[in-house]
Design an enzyme around this catalytic site. Structure first.
Site, PDB file in Angstrom:
ATOM      1  N   THR A  44      76.293  78.920 -28.390  1.00  0.00           N
ATOM      2  CA  THR A  44      75.938  78.850 -29.803  1.00  0.00           C
ATOM      3  C   THR A  44      76.828  79.754 -30.636  1.00  0.00           C
ATOM      4  O   THR A  44      77.336  79.359 -31.690  1.00  0.00           O
ATOM      5  CB  THR A  44      74.465  79.269 -30.006  1.00  0.00           C
ATOM      6  N   TYR A 133      68.777  77.737 -20.643  1.00  0.00           N
ATOM      7  CA  TYR A 133      68.829  78.536 -21.867  1.00  0.00           C
ATOM      8  C   TYR A 133      67.715  78.076 -22.792  1.00  0.00           C
ATOM      9  O   TYR A 133      67.733  76.946 -23.278  1.00  0.00           O
ATOM     10  CB  TYR A 133      70.207  78.362 -22.513  1.00  0.00           C
ATOM     11  N   ARG A 138      65.954  78.370 -32.372  1.00  0.00           N
ATOM     12  CA  ARG A 138      67.187  77.705 -32.807  1.00  0.00           C
ATOM     13  C   ARG A 138      67.137  76.196 -32.562  1.00  0.00           C
ATOM     14  O   ARG A 138      67.693  75.431 -33.332  1.00  0.00           O
ATOM     15  CB  ARG A 138      68.380  78.302 -32.046  1.00  0.00           C
ATOM     16  N   ILE A 203      72.817  88.313 -22.236  1.00  0.00           N
ATOM     17  CA  ILE A 203      73.865  87.511 -22.867  1.00  0.00           C
ATOM     18  C   ILE A 203      73.808  87.839 -24.347  1.00  0.00           C
ATOM     19  O   ILE A 203      72.860  87.487 -25.045  1.00  0.00           O
ATOM     20  CB  ILE A 203      73.668  86.017 -22.578  1.00  0.00           C
TER      21      ILE A 203
END
Length: 293
Positions: A44, A133, A138, A203
């Site tokens: 992203t 993920y 989002r 991350i």
């Protein structure tokens, strides 16, 4: 294993929005020098949504080639089309990526069974380590812990990036999977606490501008040293917040431009950080001692 401080790498661009390949190579090299354990290419933060398929594949290959085995390269290969995700994941395998990061399908909002079948199909199709993920804020799609537990049985699924920011939920997932897959944080603000609870790394967006600092946080937290982790995290706390003052990766790309790491390019529909927000980000960089870096 994929663990430690992993940067969700931006894709540097020229002012006209074209990929800056020389800056990309420099950034990978910088992360090698700073001790970053791994990079996510074209996630992203790397503007995967607006890179063309060919560009997406080229950025993955460029990162693998520049890293040359000195740190792990995780290719962002998720999509809301299962066939497209398989194509990208196969490319990542072919160019030598160490693993793939696969976001939950966005916009089309599959059921939990649809998520299970989507990720299973990709894991069956391509023999490469795969990291789930989950970032519901989002994508509009939230993968339940129960679905993750089911997917943990697949040998190619090795970890999940949990970007919910919900530490108790993350800890419950760590307990539920029983070591069958690793739980990585994907939320800088709560990453330290999740790692202290058994998470295997972070991350990180913040690692784009403070890689050594984030490495110190991860090392201390994964070692269970709360005092050292809190000391390392303290200078980064403001950054964790201001880097989301506008939609990611708008603030972090501008911060990197302000630090002289790359040009100020970004692709529509994202725009350069607004003038109203620039002083806030610049002040945070200055207080963190990064403008002289």
């Amino acid at each position: 294993m994929i663990s430690g401080s992993i940067v969700a790498l931006v894709t540097p661009m020229h002012d006209d929005g074209s990929v800056d390949w020389q800056a990309l190579s420099r950034l990978v090299e910088w992360h090698v020098e700073q001790g970053t354990d791994g990079i996510v290419a074209v996630g992203t933060t790397g503007e995967s949504a607006t890179l063309a398929m060919d560009e997406h594949k080229m950025v993955i290959k460029a990162c693998v080639d520049q890293a040359a085995g000195r740190l792990k390269v995780i290719a962002g290969t998720g999509a809301n089309s299962t066939a497209e995700a398989i194509e990208l994941t196969a490319t990542a395998h072919d160019v030598g990526a160490d693993a793939c990061l696969l976001v939950t399908p966005y916009y089309n909002k599959p059921t939990q069974e649809g998520l299970f079948q989507h990720f299973t199909a990709i894991a069956n199709a391509v023999d490469i380590p795969q990291i789930l993920y989950n970032v519901p804020g989002r994508t509009g799609c939230d993968m339940s812990n129960d679905t993750v537990v089911r997917l943990a049985e697949h040998p190619n699924i090795i970890a999940i990036k949990d970007a919910t920011g919900d530490v108790p939920r993350g800890k419950a997932l760590i307990d539920a999977v029983g070591g069958k897959l690793d739980v990585l944080s994907g939320d800088d603000g709560t990453a330290m606490e999740l790692m202290l609870q058994g998470g295997k790394g972070n991350i990180s967006v913040t690692a784009n501008i403070a890689p050594a600092g984030m490495k110190a946080v991860c090392d201390a937290a994964m070692a269970g040293d709360r005092a050292a982790a809190e000391a390392a995290n303290a200078p980064l706390l403001e950054l964790h917040k201001v880097l989301f003052i506008e939609s990611n990766p708008i603030p972090v790309k501008w911060a990197m431009y302000a630090m002289g790491l790359m040009e100020n390019g970004i692709r529509l529909p994202l725009t350069v950080l607004s003038e109203a927000c620039q002083p806030t980000v610049r002040s945070a960089l200055d207080r963190a001692g990064l403008l002289d870096a």
